[in-house]
Design an enzyme around this catalytic site. Structure first.
Site, mmCIF file in Angstrom:
data_model
loop_
_atom_site.group_PDB
_atom_site.id
_atom_site.type_symbol
_atom_site.label_atom_id
_atom_site.label_comp_id
_atom_site.label_asym_id
_atom_site.label_seq_id
_atom_site.Cartn_x
_atom_site.Cartn_y
_atom_site.Cartn_z
ATOM 1 N N ASP A 36 0.820 -1.216 0.000
ATOM 2 C CA ASP A 36 0.000 0.000 0.000
ATOM 3 C C ASP A 36 0.855 1.269 0.000
ATOM 4 O O ASP A 36 2.068 1.220 0.190
ATOM 5 C CB ASP A 36 -0.911 0.025 1.235
ATOM 6 C CG ASP A 36 -2.074 -0.948 1.110
ATOM 7 O OD1 ASP A 36 -2.377 -1.353 -0.019
ATOM 8 O OD2 ASP A 36 -2.678 -1.281 2.145
ATOM 9 N N LYS A 58 -3.687 3.146 -1.952
ATOM 10 C CA LYS A 58 -4.940 3.898 -1.944
ATOM 11 C C LYS A 58 -4.756 5.146 -1.089
ATOM 12 O O LYS A 58 -4.314 5.068 0.044
ATOM 13 C CB LYS A 58 -6.085 3.047 -1.388
ATOM 14 C CG LYS A 58 -6.497 1.911 -2.307
ATOM 15 C CD LYS A 58 -7.740 1.191 -1.814
ATOM 16 C CE LYS A 58 -7.427 0.190 -0.744
ATOM 17 N NZ LYS A 58 -8.599 -0.627 -0.387
ATOM 18 N N MET A 175 -7.036 8.975 9.395
ATOM 19 C CA MET A 175 -7.537 9.309 8.049
ATOM 20 C C MET A 175 -8.652 10.362 8.102
ATOM 21 O O MET A 175 -9.648 10.269 7.384
ATOM 22 C CB MET A 175 -8.037 8.041 7.341
ATOM 23 C CG MET A 175 -6.960 6.986 7.170
ATOM 24 S SD MET A 175 -7.552 5.413 6.469
ATOM 25 C CE MET A 175 -8.417 4.720 7.886
#
Length: 525
Positions: A36, A58, A175
């Protein structure tokens, strides 16, 4: 065919030193690593040279691959009988969708093992001196994600503000930077005190870490003003005021003078202090260059987007050859791995002469006790070809006849000068492409936007790949100064830019570092 296995592996957060020993063990032995964007750039390079590296990163608003496609990819690679490491930032089961991947693999009949990782929810606040629990301040911690889920065609936060606002302990939000204003407003609207201490830690546990302390009512405004962006961890609660980091308070004037002298001495020892350098090239080259530049004080970013793909064809007949010719350390590593795979004993190399393009290539051979018989004084393909051709012609005049005078073990995209010079001199050879250099397109797209002070190119192909990506993206880098490893690399660079660039005197990492240090010293005076 035997079914492979997937290791669902936590890569820790930021600092590559936070990788667990078990995770490092499976990385070193895997056939494929699927990783990732939040994984440290160093970790995928801790695999074998022939390991297949697949980027599926991502970030907010940009997905290299959908989750369903990642699941299918894991099943496909394991179904081919390969050992796969699914490398995820932090811990796979903390907002990493690791559970979904595990269930998909189990449904497909694939063996899967989860290896926990150090989550940013705990480690990043700790790196900023914030314990998420502390006696008398916080008896518990709640970790939530600040990402939005699509509902009714719109992105909406899935956060229970009423419940979260009533929590007496620490609230950690991962996030959440893209929705920070909405989060702060939602918590205050649900009754959270606007003066509740907050902290935002950006790029935690890395040497780029920044920490900002404020209160809930000001957290969005101050974050925007100070340029705080993802990746970042948000901490809300009384512990956000703590800073449990060793500090030297109340320094005397003499101590301050000594400190300034030390800083000046460091500048002499580390002539690239404060300079940012982007390192392009193959993984091993980038790693070696990054280490050498970091020792001089440079802040190095990995801009390598090329991966090594070993050839699937068997090695040529080595019995009939006189010289084995290596043009890169990567070629040596792949060759030695291929020897093991084909169960060829190193003793078959007895009596063979070995030529290398430079000291870096020679050093890899020396690790297993093999020493090169020839290395040119100038480390490039043309000088290697000219010097070796002279030696072979002299051997032939002395009556030494080999069925195949030379076998070139090199990249498929290698310089044309080596075979061309041998053809001109009438010397037969086998040009065996032992590996190919492939471009990781998603990684290239994400990296070419970077504009460090300098960008170093390790090959002509690296130059072409970089500028092709820039052209496709419609980008122009007007800030960075380019540095190339040697003459051939410089000739390619001239085709793509009219800007002045630096050229190392020799095709070696040490020469690149020396070139940068000398130029930077001149630029400062």
């Amino acid at each position: 065919m035997k079914t492979g296995k997937v290791y669902l592996t936590g890569g820790g957060c930021g600092d590559p030193g936070l990788l667990t020993l078990k995770a490092l063990e499976v990385l070193r032995g895997c056939d494929v690593v699927i990783y990732d964007s939040l994984v440290s750039e160093e970790l995928p390079e801790r695999t074998r040279p022939d390991c297949e590296k697949i980027y599926v990163g991502k970030r907010y608003g940009s997905h290299a691959m959908k989750q369903s496609e990642i699941n299918a990819l894991l099943i496909k690679k394991a179904g081919e009988g390969k050992t796969v490491v699914r490398l995820k930032g932090g811990d796979p089961y903390v907002f990493g969708r690791g559970g979904e991947e595990f269930l998909a693999l189990r449904k497909a009949g694939i063996c899967c093992e989860e290896i926990p990782g150090i989550t940013s929810a705990i480690a990043v606040p700790a790196a900023a001196g914030i314990p998420v629990t502390h006696r008398g301040l916080s008896a518990g911690v709640t970790v939530v994600t600040g990402t939005a889920a699509e509902k009714d065609g719109q992105d909406r936060l899935q956060m229970d503000f009423e419940t979260l606002a009533r929590l007496a302990g620490t609230l950690v939000i991962l996030m959440g930077m893209h929705h920070l204003q909405e989060i702060a407003a939602g918590l205050m609207g649900a009754g959270k005190d606007p003066d509740t201490p907050c902290a935002v830690i950006m790029e935690g546990t890395t040497d780029r870490q920044r920490c900002m302390r404020t209160v809930l009512s000001q957290v969005h405004k101050e974050s925007a003003e100070r340029g705080f962006t993802s990746p970042a961890v948000i901490v809300i609660g009384a512990v956000a005021e703590l800073e449990l980091i060793s500090q030297t308070d109340g320094e005397s004037e003499w101590q301050q003078i000594l400190k300034r002298k030390d800083e000046q001495a460091d500048k002499l020892i580390k002539p690239l202090d404060g300079i940012t350098v982007g390192a392009t090239g193959t993984p091993h080259f980038v790693q070696k260059l990054s280490t050498a530049l970091a020792e001089k004080g440079a802040d190095v970013c990995d801009m390598g987007f090329m991966e090594i793909r070993p050839s699937e064809s068997p090695l040529p007949d080595l019995e009939a050859c006189g010289w084995l010719v290596f043009t890169s350390p990567n070629g040596v590593r792949v060759f030695l791995d291929r020897m093991k795979q084909e169960r060829k004993d190193l003793r078959i190399l007895y009596g063979k002469r070995i030529a290398v393009i430079g000291p870096g290539t020679a050093a890899v051979l020396e690790e297993i006790g093999i020493y090169a018989d020839y290395m040119p004084k100038i480390y490039d393909g043309a000088h290697l070809a000219e010097g070796l051709a002279e030696k072979i012609l002299a051997e032939q005049r002395d009556g030494h006849k080999d069925k195949t005078p030379a076998v070139f073990l090199r990249a498929a995209q290698g310089s044309a000068s080596l075979p061309l010079i041998f053809k001109e001199k009438g010397i037969s050879f086998v040009d065996y492409p032992i590996y190919e250099l492939e471009i990781q397109e998603e990684k290239r797209i994400s990296l070419i936007t970077k504009e460090p002070d300098y960008i170093v190119f390790g090959s002509a192909m690296g130059v072409r790949a970089y500028f092709e990506g820039m052209e496709q993206a419609g980008l122009v880098n007007t800030r960075s100064r380019y540095v190339c490893i040697g003459k051939l690399c410089g000739e390619e660079l001239k085709k793509h830019t009219e800007s002045h660039f630096l050229t190392a005197q020799e095709s070696s990492v040490d020469s690149i570092v020396e070139c940068l240090c000398e130029y930077n010293a001149t630029a400062e005076t």
